[in-house]
Design a protein around this motif. Structure first.
Motif, PDB file in Angstrom:
ATOM      1  N   ILE A 224      25.785  41.381  36.378  1.00 32.28           N
ATOM      2  CA  ILE A 224      26.019  39.949  36.571  1.00 32.28           C
ATOM      3  C   ILE A 224      25.246  39.445  37.784  1.00 32.28           C
ATOM      4  O   ILE A 224      24.561  38.414  37.737  1.00 32.28           O
ATOM      5  N   ALA A 225      25.345  40.181  38.897  1.00 35.69           N
ATOM      6  CA  ALA A 225      24.644  39.778  40.118  1.00 35.69           C
ATOM      7  C   ALA A 225      23.127  39.819  39.929  1.00 35.69           C
ATOM      8  O   ALA A 225      22.402  38.929  40.394  1.00 35.69           O
ATOM      9  N   ASN A 226      22.642  40.850  39.223  1.00 34.04           N
ATOM     10  CA  ASN A 226      21.205  40.981  38.978  1.00 34.04           C
ATOM     11  C   ASN A 226      20.691  39.844  38.100  1.00 34.04           C
ATOM     12  O   ASN A 226      19.622  39.259  38.349  1.00 34.04           O
ATOM     13  N   THR A 227      21.471  39.494  37.080  1.00 35.04           N
ATOM     14  CA  THR A 227      21.090  38.380  36.205  1.00 35.04           C
ATOM     15  C   THR A 227      21.037  37.074  36.984  1.00 35.04           C
ATOM     16  O   THR A 227      20.098  36.272  36.841  1.00 35.04           O
TER      17      THR A 227
ATOM     18  N   VAL B 177      32.666  30.140  34.851  1.00 31.31           N
ATOM     19  CA  VAL B 177      32.542  30.498  33.443  1.00 31.31           C
ATOM     20  C   VAL B 177      32.058  31.944  33.307  1.00 31.31           C
ATOM     21  O   VAL B 177      32.592  32.731  32.509  1.00 31.31           O
ATOM     22  N   VAL B 178      31.064  32.315  34.097  1.00 34.33           N
ATOM     23  CA  VAL B 178      30.538  33.681  34.055  1.00 34.33           C
ATOM     24  C   VAL B 178      31.596  34.677  34.508  1.00 34.33           C
ATOM     25  O   VAL B 178      31.784  35.745  33.889  1.00 34.33           O
ATOM     26  N   LEU B 179      32.318  34.348  35.558  1.00 37.20           N
ATOM     27  CA  LEU B 179      33.367  35.232  36.058  1.00 37.20           C
ATOM     28  C   LEU B 179      34.484  35.396  35.032  1.00 37.20           C
ATOM     29  O   LEU B 179      35.017  36.497  34.840  1.00 37.20           O
ATOM     30  N   ALA B 180      34.832  34.309  34.358  1.00 39.83           N
ATOM     31  CA  ALA B 180      35.866  34.382  33.324  1.00 39.83           C
ATOM     32  C   ALA B 180      35.417  35.279  32.176  1.00 39.83           C
ATOM     33  O   ALA B 180      36.206  36.062  31.623  1.00 39.83           O
ATOM     34  N   LEU B 181      34.140  35.173  31.818  1.00 41.09           N
ATOM     35  CA  LEU B 181      33.597  36.033  30.767  1.00 41.09           C
ATOM     36  C   LEU B 181      33.669  37.499  31.186  1.00 41.09           C
ATOM     37  O   LEU B 181      34.038  38.368  30.379  1.00 41.09           O
ATOM     38  N   ALA B 182      33.344  37.777  32.448  1.00 38.30           N
ATOM     39  CA  ALA B 182      33.433  39.150  32.952  1.00 38.30           C
ATOM     40  C   ALA B 182      34.869  39.652  32.880  1.00 38.30           C
ATOM     41  O   ALA B 182      35.122  40.807  32.517  1.00 38.30           O
ATOM     42  N   ALA B 183      35.821  38.780  33.210  1.00 38.99           N
ATOM     43  CA  ALA B 183      37.226  39.168  33.152  1.00 38.99           C
ATOM     44  C   ALA B 183      37.663  39.452  31.723  1.00 38.99           C
ATOM     45  O   ALA B 183      38.389  40.421  31.455  1.00 38.99           O
ATOM     46  N   VAL B 184      37.224  38.624  30.786  1.00 36.98           N
ATOM     47  CA  VAL B 184      37.553  38.838  29.373  1.00 36.98           C
ATOM     48  C   VAL B 184      37.000  40.182  28.899  1.00 36.98           C
ATOM     49  O   VAL B 184      37.688  40.947  28.197  1.00 36.98           O
ATOM     50  N   ILE B 185      35.776  40.477  29.292  1.00 37.54           N
ATOM     51  CA  ILE B 185      35.172  41.758  28.926  1.00 37.54           C
ATOM     52  C   ILE B 185      35.983  42.910  29.514  1.00 37.54           C
ATOM     53  O   ILE B 185      36.263  43.918  28.836  1.00 37.54           O
ATOM     54  N   GLY B 186      36.383  42.775  30.777  1.00 41.58           N
ATOM     55  CA  GLY B 186      37.163  43.822  31.427  1.00 41.58           C
ATOM     56  C   GLY B 186      38.509  44.033  30.763  1.00 41.58           C
ATOM     57  O   GLY B 186      38.955  45.179  30.573  1.00 41.58           O
ATOM     58  N   ILE B 187      39.178  42.949  30.398  1.00 43.03           N
ATOM     59  CA  ILE B 187      40.485  43.054  29.747  1.00 43.03           C
ATOM     60  C   ILE B 187      40.338  43.652  28.349  1.00 43.03           C
ATOM     61  O   ILE B 187      41.128  44.513  27.933  1.00 43.03           O
ATOM     62  N   ALA B 188      39.308  43.209  27.614  1.00 40.93           N
ATOM     63  CA  ALA B 188      39.058  43.759  26.279  1.00 40.93           C
ATOM     64  C   ALA B 188      38.747  45.254  26.362  1.00 40.93           C
ATOM     65  O   ALA B 188      39.184  46.050  25.520  1.00 40.93           O
TER      66      ALA B 188
ATOM     67  N   GLY C  84      26.893  33.151  53.876  1.00 44.01           N
ATOM     68  CA  GLY C  84      25.979  32.024  53.974  1.00 44.01           C
ATOM     69  C   GLY C  84      25.937  31.153  52.744  1.00 44.01           C
ATOM     70  O   GLY C  84      25.176  30.185  52.702  1.00 44.01           O
ATOM     71  N   LEU C  85      26.727  31.483  51.736  1.00 47.94           N
ATOM     72  CA  LEU C  85      26.721  30.711  50.493  1.00 47.94           C
ATOM     73  C   LEU C  85      28.170  30.484  50.067  1.00 47.94           C
ATOM     74  O   LEU C  85      28.643  31.018  49.068  1.00 47.94           O
ATOM     75  N   GLU C  86      28.873  29.676  50.832  1.00 49.00           N
ATOM     76  CA  GLU C  86      30.309  29.494  50.627  1.00 49.00           C
ATOM     77  C   GLU C  86      30.580  28.536  49.466  1.00 49.00           C
ATOM     78  O   GLU C  86      29.883  27.553  49.262  1.00 49.00           O
ATOM     79  N   SER C  87      31.651  28.868  48.700  1.00 53.02           N
ATOM     80  CA  SER C  87      32.084  28.029  47.587  1.00 53.02           C
ATOM     81  C   SER C  87      33.546  28.352  47.304  1.00 53.02           C
ATOM     82  O   SER C  87      33.855  29.417  46.750  1.00 53.02           O
ATOM     83  N   THR C  88      34.431  27.453  47.705  1.00 51.13           N
ATOM     84  CA  THR C  88      35.862  27.701  47.533  1.00 51.13           C
ATOM     85  C   THR C  88      36.221  27.858  46.064  1.00 51.13           C
ATOM     86  O   THR C  88      37.016  28.737  45.687  1.00 51.13           O
ATOM     87  N   GLY C  89      35.642  27.023  45.199  1.00 49.93           N
ATOM     88  CA  GLY C  89      35.946  27.104  43.778  1.00 49.93           C
ATOM     89  C   GLY C  89      35.558  28.435  43.173  1.00 49.93           C
ATOM     90  O   GLY C  89      36.324  29.039  42.414  1.00 49.93           O
ATOM     91  N   THR C  90      34.363  28.912  43.520  1.00 54.20           N
ATOM     92  CA  THR C  90      33.911  30.204  43.010  1.00 54.20           C
ATOM     93  C   THR C  90      34.770  31.333  43.555  1.00 54.20           C
ATOM     94  O   THR C  90      35.114  32.276  42.832  1.00 54.20           O
ATOM     95  N   ALA C  91      35.151  31.233  44.824  1.00 53.03           N
ATOM     96  CA  ALA C  91      35.995  32.262  45.432  1.00 53.03           C
ATOM     97  C   ALA C  91      37.344  32.358  44.732  1.00 53.03           C
ATOM     98  O   ALA C  91      37.830  33.456  44.438  1.00 53.03           O
ATOM     99  N   ILE C  92      37.941  31.218  44.450  1.00 51.93           N
ATOM    100  CA  ILE C  92      39.245  31.214  43.766  1.00 51.93           C
ATOM    101  C   ILE C  92      39.112  31.811  42.365  1.00 51.93           C
ATOM    102  O   ILE C  92      39.933  32.635  41.936  1.00 51.93           O
ATOM    103  N   ALA C  93      38.072  31.409  41.654  1.00 50.88           N
ATOM    104  CA  ALA C  93      37.863  31.929  40.300  1.00 50.88           C
ATOM    105  C   ALA C  93      37.654  33.441  40.313  1.00 50.88           C
ATOM    106  O   ALA C  93      38.224  34.168  39.477  1.00 50.88           O
ATOM    107  N   ALA C  94      36.855  33.929  41.245  1.00 53.25           N
ATOM    108  CA  ALA C  94      36.594  35.364  41.331  1.00 53.25           C
ATOM    109  C   ALA C  94      37.863  36.142  41.675  1.00 53.25           C
ATOM    110  O   ALA C  94      38.111  37.217  41.110  1.00 53.25           O
ATOM    111  N   ALA C  95      38.668  35.609  42.584  1.00 54.56           N
ATOM    112  CA  ALA C  95      39.907  36.279  42.957  1.00 54.56           C
ATOM    113  C   ALA C  95      40.873  36.342  41.776  1.00 54.56           C
ATOM    114  O   ALA C  95      41.512  37.377  41.531  1.00 54.56           O
ATOM    115  N   ILE C  96      41.000  35.248  41.043  1.00 55.12           N
ATOM    116  CA  ILE C  96      41.892  35.222  39.875  1.00 55.12           C
ATOM    117  C   ILE C  96      41.410  36.217  38.821  1.00 55.12           C
ATOM    118  O   ILE C  96      42.215  36.970  38.240  1.00 55.12           O
ATOM    119  N   CYS C  97      40.122  36.227  38.567  1.00 56.19           N
ATOM    120  CA  CYS C  97      39.572  37.143  37.564  1.00 56.19           C
ATOM    121  C   CYS C  97      39.753  38.597  37.972  1.00 56.19           C
ATOM    122  O   CYS C  97      40.059  39.463  37.138  1.00 56.19           O
TER     123      CYS C  97
END
Length: 268
Positions: free
Chosen positions: A167-170, A192-203, A233-246
């Motif tokens: 994911i990071a490389n892409t 959206v990407v993080l949610a997809l990763a979570a779905v893959i992990g759960i599946a 250096g690249l802060e984003s509260t929304g992305t952080a919350i999504a990543a933590a939930i996933c």
């Protein structure tokens, strides 16, 4: 002795696996930039650093490589022992394991060469090989606790982490190419990407009967993406919350499914 027996007891392929493990570890050491070469985070234009894209894990996340490399070295020795040389499980696994370790070294080499797009191709192939290894492990039973820890544990962690790394490389390749995200906001697209990763992990947890190691490494990587978006250096509260939930969802699902499948096994 028939050809199958020779394949199982011969030393050529087990030694190849050992050599592949050594190559992977040496490649990782050289790729660290400790003596020669450029540190991975500074290679390929810096696009693989912790602050390069919204989906890059914070630097401490990469400490998991120490555990994975230790496991790969342990497996390289383990599969060489006489009992494992007679094992059908390891006979099926060896060439795929060697391929995974050589691809790992290959990825470091292409990054050091600055070939960012090629690195994505290599890591996608590596991910496919690790998925194949997972299927082999699912279809063959671990012979004892040591085999479970060394083999299933190592390659499970490897698969989970490479999923995050892919994911990071892409994200790095798309960022370097100037991808704008179809007009979507960065936090939304990242979520959206993080949610997809979570779905893959759960599946994956469901399909494998709640295997913990892949989910643990995937959750680890997602958690460090969250940390990177609140402390870097690249802060984003929304992305952080999504990543933590996933991250929490993947780990919780794996634990629940593991307990469920263990109850089923005891009942039968």
């Amino acid at each position: 002795m028939d050809s199958t027996a020779r394949d199982q007891t011969g030393l050529a392929i087990p030694v190849l696996v050992l050599a592949s493990g050594i190559i992977a570890i040496i490649g990782a050491f050289l790729g660290s930039g400790a003596i020669v070469g450029t540190p991975i985070q500074d290679a390929a234009g810096g696009w693989l650093s912790a602050d390069s894209t919204p989906l890059a894990p914070a630097s401490p996340a990469f400490r998991i490589w120490s555990v994975i490399y230790l496991g790969l070295f342990a497996y390289s020795i383990w599969q060489l022992l006489p009992a494992q040389r007679l094992s059908d499980r390891h006979r099926r696994l060896r060439l795929w394991a060697a391929a995974a370790m050589l691809l790992n070294a290959g990825w470091i080499w292409v990054v050091q060469a600055g070939w960012l797009a090629a690195s994505l191709l290599v890591i996608v192939v590596l991910l496919a090989v690790l998925v194949r290894i997972l299927f082999i492990l699912m279809r063959t039973r671990a012979e004892n606790a040591a085999d479970t820890i060394i083999t299933d544990g190592t390659f499970g962690l490897y698969l989970g982490w490479v999923t995050v790394a892919t994911i990071a490389n892409t994200s790095a390749v798309l960022g370097a190419a100037g991808f704008s995200g179809f007009g979507l906001s960065v936090p939304l697209l990242a979520s959206v990407v993080l949610a997809l990763a979570a779905v893959i992990g759960i599946a994956q947890a469901w399909r494998t009967g709640g295997r913990i190691a892949p989910a643990l490494a995937l959750a680890w990587g997602l958690a460090w993406i969250a940390v990177g978006r609140v402390d870097g250096g690249l802060e984003s509260t929304g992305t952080a919350i999504a990543a933590a939930i996933c991250s929490a969802a993947v780990l919780l699902a794996a634990v629940v499914l593991w307990l469920k499948f263990r109850r089923v096994e005891r009942a039968t």
